[in-house]
Motif scaffolding. Structure first.
Motif, mmCIF file in Angstrom:
data_model
loop_
_atom_site.group_PDB
_atom_site.id
_atom_site.type_symbol
_atom_site.label_atom_id
_atom_site.label_comp_id
_atom_site.label_asym_id
_atom_site.label_seq_id
_atom_site.Cartn_x
_atom_site.Cartn_y
_atom_site.Cartn_z
ATOM 1 N N LEU A 47 0.840 -1.200 0.000
ATOM 2 C CA LEU A 47 0.000 0.000 0.000
ATOM 3 C C LEU A 47 0.870 1.244 0.000
ATOM 4 N N GLN A 48 1.893 1.250 0.819
ATOM 5 C CA GLN A 48 2.795 2.390 0.876
ATOM 6 C C GLN A 48 3.451 2.633 -0.484
ATOM 7 N N SER A 49 3.960 1.587 -1.109
ATOM 8 C CA SER A 49 4.619 1.720 -2.409
ATOM 9 C C SER A 49 3.659 2.230 -3.482
ATOM 10 N N ASP A 50 2.457 1.673 -3.499
ATOM 11 C CA ASP A 50 1.481 2.080 -4.514
ATOM 12 C C ASP A 50 1.033 3.520 -4.321
ATOM 13 N N THR A 51 0.851 3.955 -3.076
ATOM 14 C CA THR A 51 0.444 5.347 -2.860
ATOM 15 C C THR A 51 1.586 6.297 -3.174
ATOM 16 N N ARG A 52 2.809 5.926 -2.807
ATOM 17 C CA ARG A 52 3.964 6.777 -3.096
ATOM 18 C C ARG A 52 4.139 6.946 -4.604
ATOM 19 N N ALA A 53 3.870 5.891 -5.364
ATOM 20 C CA ALA A 53 4.009 5.941 -6.819
ATOM 21 C C ALA A 53 2.805 6.596 -7.501
ATOM 22 N N GLY A 54 1.785 6.955 -6.731
ATOM 23 C CA GLY A 54 0.593 7.570 -7.316
ATOM 24 C C GLY A 54 -0.252 6.591 -8.103
ATOM 25 N N GLU A 55 -0.178 5.320 -7.756
ATOM 26 C CA GLU A 55 -0.895 4.259 -8.465
ATOM 27 C C GLU A 55 -2.265 4.020 -7.837
ATOM 28 N N GLN A 56 -3.199 4.952 -8.053
ATOM 29 C CA GLN A 56 -4.525 4.845 -7.453
ATOM 30 C C GLN A 56 -5.224 3.553 -7.843
#
Length: 143
Positions: A47-56
């Motif tokens: 979740l952290q990685s996906d939010t940091r990458a802007g991968e909604q």
């Protein structure tokens, strides 16, 4: 910063998840956990990685549990738009998973993780609840 009251309770879950777990710094360390506890810590890291990458889209499809998706689908633009709006407001902070507890039996497995973060210069400890859905751990809430 937007008020947490706007635009409705459906976004409150997204706000807490994104502000509680996303980070622009280092990734969540999972090496201190073994077995299923490591899988829970990895779900938080994902979740952290996906939010940091802007991968909604990835956040909605891969990281959030069914009840969260149901709430967010009621927001204008659905889950993806709700997460996108919150990502625009993330400040820089790191996350550390301090402990993981798993309860329940087949079909009703849940986990809670104690997560420490730095946000706006303040250390905060949150409890992340996860559910085992479709063969993987997914985030239910952050309190």
């Amino acid at each position: 910063m937007r008020s947490l009251k706007t635009p409705a309770p459906a976004l409150l879950g997204a706000t807490l998840l994104v502000f509680g777990l996303a980070a622009c710094g280092s990734t969540v360390a999972t090496s201190s956990f073994k077995g299923e506890q490591r899988e829970v810590a990895q779900a938080i890291s994902n979740l952290q990685s996906d939010t940091r990458a802007g991968e909604q889209q990835k956040v909605c499809e891969n990281d959030l549990a069914g009840p969260v998706l149901t709430r967010l689908s009621k927001a204008p633009g659905g889950c993806k738009q709700a997460i996108k709006g919150q990502l625009a407001e993330i400040d820089n902070f790191d996350v550390t998973v301090e402990s993981v507890q798993i309860t329940g039996s087949a079909g009703k497995r849940t986990a809670t993780a104690r997560v420490k973060s730095d946000y706006n210069g303040k250390k905060r400890v949150k409890t992340v609840s996860l559910a085992f859905e479709g063969g993987k751990w997914k985030v239910l809430s952050v309190a």
